[in-house]
Write a protein that holds these residues in place. Structure first.
Motif, PDB file in Angstrom:
ATOM      1  N   TYR A  58       0.796  -1.305  -0.215  1.00 38.16           N
ATOM      2  CA  TYR A  58       0.242  -0.187  -0.587  1.00 38.16           C
ATOM      3  C   TYR A  58       0.562   0.918   0.368  1.00 38.16           C
ATOM      4  O   TYR A  58       0.746   2.229  -0.516  1.00 38.16           O
ATOM      5  CB  TYR A  58      -1.067  -0.148   1.178  1.00 38.16           C
ATOM      6  N   MET A  61       2.485   1.415  -3.682  1.00 35.71           N
ATOM      7  CA  MET A  61       1.827   2.208  -4.017  1.00 35.71           C
ATOM      8  C   MET A  61       1.268   3.166  -4.283  1.00 35.71           C
ATOM      9  O   MET A  61       1.733   4.527  -5.321  1.00 35.71           O
ATOM     10  CB  MET A  61       0.540   1.509  -4.139  1.00 35.71           C
ATOM     11  N   ASN A  65       2.189   6.320  -7.283  1.00 35.59           N
ATOM     12  CA  ASN A  65       1.150   7.082  -6.973  1.00 35.59           C
ATOM     13  C   ASN A  65       1.426   8.838  -7.444  1.00 35.59           C
ATOM     14  O   ASN A  65       1.721   9.421  -8.190  1.00 35.59           O
ATOM     15  CB  ASN A  65      -0.176   6.442  -6.813  1.00 35.59           C
ATOM     16  N   LYS A 118       5.418  -0.243 -17.970  1.00 33.08           N
ATOM     17  CA  LYS A 118       4.398  -1.205 -17.082  1.00 33.08           C
ATOM     18  C   LYS A 118       5.653  -2.766 -17.130  1.00 33.08           C
ATOM     19  O   LYS A 118       6.103  -2.963 -16.631  1.00 33.08           O
ATOM     20  CB  LYS A 118       3.389  -2.392 -17.692  1.00 33.08           C
ATOM     21  N   LYS A 134       2.940 -10.682  -4.887  1.00 33.87           N
ATOM     22  CA  LYS A 134       1.814 -10.574  -4.462  1.00 33.87           C
ATOM     23  C   LYS A 134       2.155  -8.571  -4.508  1.00 33.87           C
ATOM     24  O   LYS A 134       1.230  -7.542  -4.867  1.00 33.87           O
ATOM     25  CB  LYS A 134       1.975 -10.509  -3.427  1.00 33.87           C
ATOM     26  N   ALA A 137       2.282  -6.335  -7.496  1.00 33.60           N
ATOM     27  CA  ALA A 137       0.899  -6.569  -8.424  1.00 33.60           C
ATOM     28  C   ALA A 137       0.013  -5.882  -7.450  1.00 33.60           C
ATOM     29  O   ALA A 137      -0.486  -4.924  -7.972  1.00 33.60           O
ATOM     30  CB  ALA A 137       0.221  -7.704  -8.084  1.00 33.60           C
ATOM     31  N   LEU A 138      -0.259  -4.980  -6.271  1.00 36.53           N
ATOM     32  CA  LEU A 138      -0.547  -5.017  -5.350  1.00 36.53           C
ATOM     33  C   LEU A 138       0.044  -3.389  -5.822  1.00 36.53           C
ATOM     34  O   LEU A 138      -1.031  -2.491  -5.931  1.00 36.53           O
ATOM     35  CB  LEU A 138      -0.780  -4.886  -3.632  1.00 36.53           C
ATOM     36  N   THR A 139       1.261  -3.504  -5.819  1.00 38.07           N
ATOM     37  CA  THR A 139       1.533  -1.535  -5.903  1.00 38.07           C
ATOM     38  C   THR A 139       1.284  -1.462  -7.680  1.00 38.07           C
ATOM     39  O   THR A 139       1.216   0.223  -7.494  1.00 38.07           O
ATOM     40  CB  THR A 139       3.339  -1.718  -6.108  1.00 38.07           C
ATOM     41  N   LEU A 140       1.810  -2.645  -8.344  1.00 34.83           N
ATOM     42  CA  LEU A 140       0.659  -1.777  -9.927  1.00 34.83           C
ATOM     43  C   LEU A 140      -0.691  -1.916 -10.507  1.00 34.83           C
ATOM     44  O   LEU A 140      -0.756  -1.413 -11.192  1.00 34.83           O
ATOM     45  CB  LEU A 140       2.125  -2.491 -10.660  1.00 34.83           C
ATOM     46  N   GLN A 141      -1.048  -2.768  -9.416  1.00 38.01           N
ATOM     47  CA  GLN A 141      -2.945  -2.976  -9.615  1.00 38.01           C
ATOM     48  C   GLN A 141      -2.695  -3.226 -10.710  1.00 38.01           C
ATOM     49  O   GLN A 141      -4.150  -2.943 -11.764  1.00 38.01           O
ATOM     50  CB  GLN A 141      -3.367  -1.182  -9.690  1.00 38.01           C
ATOM     51  N   ILE A 142      -2.546  -4.994 -10.632  1.00 41.19           N
ATOM     52  CA  ILE A 142      -2.229  -5.477 -11.566  1.00 41.19           C
ATOM     53  C   ILE A 142      -2.147  -7.332 -11.359  1.00 41.19           C
ATOM     54  O   ILE A 142      -2.473  -6.788 -10.040  1.00 41.19           O
ATOM     55  CB  ILE A 142      -1.541  -5.767 -13.023  1.00 41.19           C
ATOM     56  N   THR A 143      -2.318  -8.182 -11.695  1.00 42.06           N
ATOM     57  CA  THR A 143      -2.569  -9.775 -11.107  1.00 42.06           C
ATOM     58  C   THR A 143      -1.785  -9.897 -11.334  1.00 42.06           C
ATOM     59  O   THR A 143      -0.435 -10.049 -12.083  1.00 42.06           O
ATOM     60  CB  THR A 143      -3.646 -10.224 -11.831  1.00 42.06           C
TER      61      THR A 143
END
Length: 174
Positions: A58, A61, A65, A118, A134, A137-143
């Protein structure tokens, strides 16, 4: 959240958040400000921390951002993480070996800059920041599957381009 919990869980992330911001903004003072903003926002969110799955992801990310937001405002260009990595070479390396290593790093730095955004971001977070799939994925908001695919593509592209460059450098140009 108590102050002790904040010190234990959030403050240790400062260096990682700084590196993420610095990689994007290429400005140390700006990156320090971004880290400070993340710390303030996390303190303000202390009551909602139980609902956050990964505090580290979090924060990463949020740092990313904020840095991208400031970058868009200033219309700068992103430098690569290679510019911020500390180079540790053994003292007994020959000068010619040192030059070869520096040249190789420069070539790789230039190749990484050519990657799609990306793929470059996934490679930097996974390989240099050593984040889990994981967390990336959370940082870049992808799977997580997208993380693995982008990482595979990035590494493959770097290897192909690097071997192509090496073949061109060492072939006779008559």
């Amino acid at each position: 959240m108590k102050l002790n919990e904040f010190k234990k869980e959030v403050l240790p992330l400062r260096d990682k958040l700084f590196r993420i911001a610095l990689r994007i903004t290429c400005n140390e003072k700006e990156s320090e400000d971004i880290v400070q903003d993340v710390m303030l926002k996390m303190w303000e969110l202390r009551e909602e921390w139980n609902s956050i799955d990964s505090k580290e992801a979090y924060c990463c990310m949020m740092s990313r951002n904020l840095a991208l937001g400031r970058l868009k405002l200033k219309d700068n260009q992103t430098e690569n993480i290679m510019d911020t990595i500390q180079h540790s070479l053994e003292e007994d390396i020959l000068p010619s070996t040192h030059l070869e290593q520096q040249e190789t790093k420069m070539m790789i730095r230039n190749l990484i800059r050519k990657l799609p955004d990306k793929e470059r971001a996934v490679m930097e977070l996974r390989d240099w920041e050593e984040m889990s799939y994981k967390e990336v994925a959370l940082t870049l908001q992808i799977t997580e599957a997208q993380v693995k695919i982008n990482l595979f593509r990035a590494r493959k592209r770097i290897k192909e381009l690097f071997s192509k460059l090496n073949k061109n450098d060492y072939s006779p140009n008559l």
